[in-house]
Scaffold this motif. Structure first.
Motif, PDB file in Angstrom:
ATOM      1  N   ARG A 166      46.212  36.717  22.335  1.00  0.00           N
ATOM      2  CA  ARG A 166      46.440  38.274  22.367  1.00  0.00           C
ATOM      3  C   ARG A 166      44.845  38.702  23.260  1.00  0.00           C
ATOM      4  NH1 ARG A 166      49.411  41.135  17.131  1.00  0.00           N
ATOM      5  NH2 ARG A 166      49.450  42.569  19.185  1.00  0.00           N
ATOM      6  N   ALA A 167      43.943  37.803  22.924  1.00  0.00           N
ATOM      7  CA  ALA A 167      41.887  38.555  23.155  1.00  0.00           C
ATOM      8  C   ALA A 167      42.398  38.505  24.654  1.00  0.00           C
ATOM      9  CB  ALA A 167      41.180  37.624  22.155  1.00  0.00           C
ATOM     10  N   ARG A 168      43.069  37.477  25.661  1.00  0.00           N
ATOM     11  CA  ARG A 168      43.177  36.883  26.554  1.00  0.00           C
ATOM     12  C   ARG A 168      44.068  37.937  27.323  1.00  0.00           C
ATOM     13  NH1 ARG A 168      46.313  32.078  27.660  1.00  0.00           N
ATOM     14  NH2 ARG A 168      47.409  33.446  27.157  1.00  0.00           N
ATOM     15  N   ASP A 169      45.197  38.172  27.024  1.00  0.00           N
ATOM     16  CA  ASP A 169      45.371  38.807  27.447  1.00  0.00           C
ATOM     17  C   ASP A 169      45.092  40.268  27.777  1.00  0.00           C
ATOM     18  OD1 ASP A 169      47.577  36.978  27.898  1.00  0.00           O
ATOM     19  OD2 ASP A 169      49.331  37.743  26.583  1.00  0.00           O
ATOM     20  N   LEU A 170      44.641  40.803  26.922  1.00  0.00           N
ATOM     21  CA  LEU A 170      43.828  42.213  26.818  1.00  0.00           C
ATOM     22  C   LEU A 170      43.096  42.611  27.973  1.00  0.00           C
ATOM     23  CD1 LEU A 170      43.676  45.711  25.985  1.00  0.00           C
ATOM     24  CD2 LEU A 170      42.704  44.141  23.457  1.00  0.00           C
ATOM     25  N   ARG A 171      41.833  41.063  27.524  1.00  0.00           N
ATOM     26  CA  ARG A 171      40.856  41.481  28.358  1.00  0.00           C
ATOM     27  C   ARG A 171      41.651  41.479  30.161  1.00  0.00           C
ATOM     28  NH1 ARG A 171      35.489  40.873  28.009  1.00  0.00           N
ATOM     29  NH2 ARG A 171      34.418  40.007  29.819  1.00  0.00           N
ATOM     30  N   LEU A 172      42.138  39.980  30.125  1.00  0.00           N
ATOM     31  CA  LEU A 172      42.316  39.713  31.671  1.00  0.00           C
ATOM     32  C   LEU A 172      43.894  41.565  32.185  1.00  0.00           C
ATOM     33  CD1 LEU A 172      43.950  36.826  31.199  1.00  0.00           C
ATOM     34  CD2 LEU A 172      42.160  37.125  32.578  1.00  0.00           C
ATOM     35  N   GLU A 173      44.092  42.349  31.191  1.00  0.00           N
ATOM     36  CA  GLU A 173      44.948  43.786  31.391  1.00  0.00           C
ATOM     37  C   GLU A 173      43.315  44.654  31.489  1.00  0.00           C
ATOM     38  OE1 GLU A 173      47.561  46.984  29.162  1.00  0.00           O
ATOM     39  OE2 GLU A 173      47.411  45.378  28.377  1.00  0.00           O
ATOM     40  N   ALA A 174      42.147  44.444  30.854  1.00  0.00           N
ATOM     41  CA  ALA A 174      41.476  45.509  31.131  1.00  0.00           C
ATOM     42  C   ALA A 174      41.072  45.372  32.383  1.00  0.00           C
ATOM     43  CB  ALA A 174      40.317  45.228  29.781  1.00  0.00           C
ATOM     44  N   LEU A 175      40.784  43.704  32.877  1.00  0.00           N
ATOM     45  CA  LEU A 175      40.307  43.469  34.398  1.00  0.00           C
ATOM     46  C   LEU A 175      41.072  44.071  35.165  1.00  0.00           C
ATOM     47  CD1 LEU A 175      38.418  40.169  33.261  1.00  0.00           C
ATOM     48  CD2 LEU A 175      37.616  42.110  33.752  1.00  0.00           C
ATOM     49  N   GLN A 176      42.345  44.500  34.954  1.00  0.00           N
ATOM     50  CA  GLN A 176      43.087  44.848  36.315  1.00  0.00           C
ATOM     51  C   GLN A 176      42.623  46.487  37.290  1.00  0.00           C
ATOM     52  OE1 GLN A 176      45.916  43.215  38.002  1.00  0.00           O
ATOM     53  NE2 GLN A 176      45.555  42.065  36.606  1.00  0.00           N
ATOM     54  N   ASP A 177      41.797  46.622  35.927  1.00  0.00           N
ATOM     55  CA  ASP A 177      40.760  48.423  36.870  1.00  0.00           C
ATOM     56  C   ASP A 177      39.584  47.363  37.352  1.00  0.00           C
ATOM     57  OD1 ASP A 177      39.476  50.605  37.603  1.00  0.00           O
ATOM     58  OD2 ASP A 177      39.722  50.915  35.089  1.00  0.00           O
ATOM     59  N   PRO A 178      39.716  47.959  38.983  1.00  0.00           N
ATOM     60  CA  PRO A 178      38.396  48.260  40.155  1.00  0.00           C
ATOM     61  C   PRO A 178      37.088  48.152  39.279  1.00  0.00           C
ATOM     62  CG  PRO A 178      40.377  49.077  40.856  1.00  0.00           C
ATOM     63  CD  PRO A 178      40.594  48.967  39.375  1.00  0.00           C
ATOM     64  N   GLU A 179      36.818  49.066  38.539  1.00  0.00           N
ATOM     65  CA  GLU A 179      35.676  49.208  38.204  1.00  0.00           C
ATOM     66  C   GLU A 179      35.823  48.565  37.121  1.00  0.00           C
ATOM     67  OE1 GLU A 179      33.496  51.188  39.827  1.00  0.00           O
ATOM     68  OE2 GLU A 179      34.782  51.520  41.126  1.00  0.00           O
ATOM     69  N   ALA A 180      36.197  47.023  36.088  1.00  0.00           N
ATOM     70  CA  ALA A 180      35.726  46.511  35.374  1.00  0.00           C
ATOM     71  C   ALA A 180      34.988  45.492  35.128  1.00  0.00           C
ATOM     72  CB  ALA A 180      37.653  46.124  34.866  1.00  0.00           C
ATOM     73  N   VAL A 181      34.911  45.483  36.467  1.00  0.00           N
ATOM     74  CA  VAL A 181      33.698  44.546  36.864  1.00  0.00           C
ATOM     75  C   VAL A 181      32.504  44.602  36.332  1.00  0.00           C
ATOM     76  CG1 VAL A 181      33.239  45.046  39.069  1.00  0.00           C
ATOM     77  CG2 VAL A 181      33.264  42.371  38.552  1.00  0.00           C
ATOM     78  N   ARG A 182      32.028  45.934  36.102  1.00  0.00           N
ATOM     79  CA  ARG A 182      31.132  46.774  35.858  1.00  0.00           C
ATOM     80  C   ARG A 182      31.014  46.338  34.376  1.00  0.00           C
ATOM     81  NH1 ARG A 182      30.150  52.335  39.220  1.00  0.00           N
ATOM     82  NH2 ARG A 182      28.653  52.464  37.881  1.00  0.00           N
ATOM     83  N   ALA A 183      31.931  46.684  33.381  1.00  0.00           N
ATOM     84  CA  ALA A 183      32.001  46.555  32.202  1.00  0.00           C
ATOM     85  C   ALA A 183      31.679  45.766  31.526  1.00  0.00           C
ATOM     86  CB  ALA A 183      32.680  47.502  31.405  1.00  0.00           C
ATOM     87  N   PHE A 184      32.363  44.203  32.467  1.00  0.00           N
ATOM     88  CA  PHE A 184      32.785  43.337  31.425  1.00  0.00           C
ATOM     89  C   PHE A 184      31.701  42.474  32.457  1.00  0.00           C
ATOM     90  CE2 PHE A 184      36.787  45.783  30.444  1.00  0.00           C
ATOM     91  CZ  PHE A 184      36.924  45.371  29.249  1.00  0.00           C
ATOM     92  N   LEU A 185      31.186  42.700  33.725  1.00  0.00           N
ATOM     93  CA  LEU A 185      30.188  41.592  34.187  1.00  0.00           C
ATOM     94  C   LEU A 185      31.385  40.112  34.953  1.00  0.00           C
ATOM     95  CD1 LEU A 185      27.092  41.653  31.919  1.00  0.00           C
ATOM     96  CD2 LEU A 185      27.646  42.783  33.996  1.00  0.00           C
ATOM     97  N   THR A 186      32.586  40.491  34.749  1.00  0.00           N
ATOM     98  CA  THR A 186      33.374  39.531  35.961  1.00  0.00           C
ATOM     99  C   THR A 186      34.573  39.805  36.526  1.00  0.00           C
ATOM    100  OG1 THR A 186      34.205  37.083  35.017  1.00  0.00           O
ATOM    101  CG2 THR A 186      34.651  39.050  33.192  1.00  0.00           C
ATOM    102  N   SER A 187      34.863  39.413  37.255  1.00  0.00           N
ATOM    103  CA  SER A 187      36.478  40.021  37.706  1.00  0.00           C
ATOM    104  C   SER A 187      37.376  39.151  37.231  1.00  0.00           C
ATOM    105  CB  SER A 187      36.057  39.170  39.302  1.00  0.00           C
ATOM    106  OG  SER A 187      36.025  37.890  39.126  1.00  0.00           O
ATOM    107  N   TYR A 188      38.800  39.193  37.518  1.00  0.00           N
ATOM    108  CA  TYR A 188      40.061  39.233  36.730  1.00  0.00           C
ATOM    109  C   TYR A 188      39.652  37.614  37.995  1.00  0.00           C
ATOM    110  CZ  TYR A 188      45.252  38.666  36.318  1.00  0.00           C
ATOM    111  OH  TYR A 188      45.971  37.890  36.396  1.00  0.00           O
TER     112      TYR A 188
END
Length: 109
Positions: free
Chosen positions: A11-33
């Motif tokens: 569930r933690a993986r799926d939620l993070r991967l969902e969040a990383l679908q946002d193109p700006e997410a790489v700035r917050a998560f420091l990784t890409s989808y």
């Protein structure tokens, strides 16, 4: 909000991967989808186990009933560490820099 449990890694993986679908997410998560989705299950299992019980990191999830609707991960680092960008953690921002003689700000209004 509550802390994740180690066995909730999928569930933690799926939620993070969902969040990383946002193109700006790489700035917050420091990784890409693409980078995150390529990780094997063992990485997600270890990451979630550490965030569930460790004192160096904690992952919290916001829930609405049984649905996970948000997440935040807190990383604790001391003054001898470097942050995720390689910058030294300043002792001025650590717990020892806070004054105990005067009360801090109250709760948000």
């Amino acid at each position: 909000m509550r802390r994740v449990a180690a066995d909730e890694w999928a569930r933690a993986r799926d939620l993070r991967l969902e969040a990383l679908q946002d193109p700006e997410a790489v700035r917050a998560f420091l990784t890409s989808y693409a980078q995150a989705s390529a990780q094997p299950d063992s990485v997600w299992q270890e990451r979630t186990a550490l965030a569930a019980r460790g004192d160096q990191a904690a992952q919290l999830v916001a829930t609405a009933g049984d649905e996970w609707v948000g997440t935040v991960t807190v990383v604790v680092q001391g003054p001898s560490a470097t942050d995720v960008l390689g910058r030294p953690v300043s002792e001025a921002h650590g717990p020892s820099s806070r004054s105990t003689s005067a009360p801090g700000p109250g709760p948000p209004a």
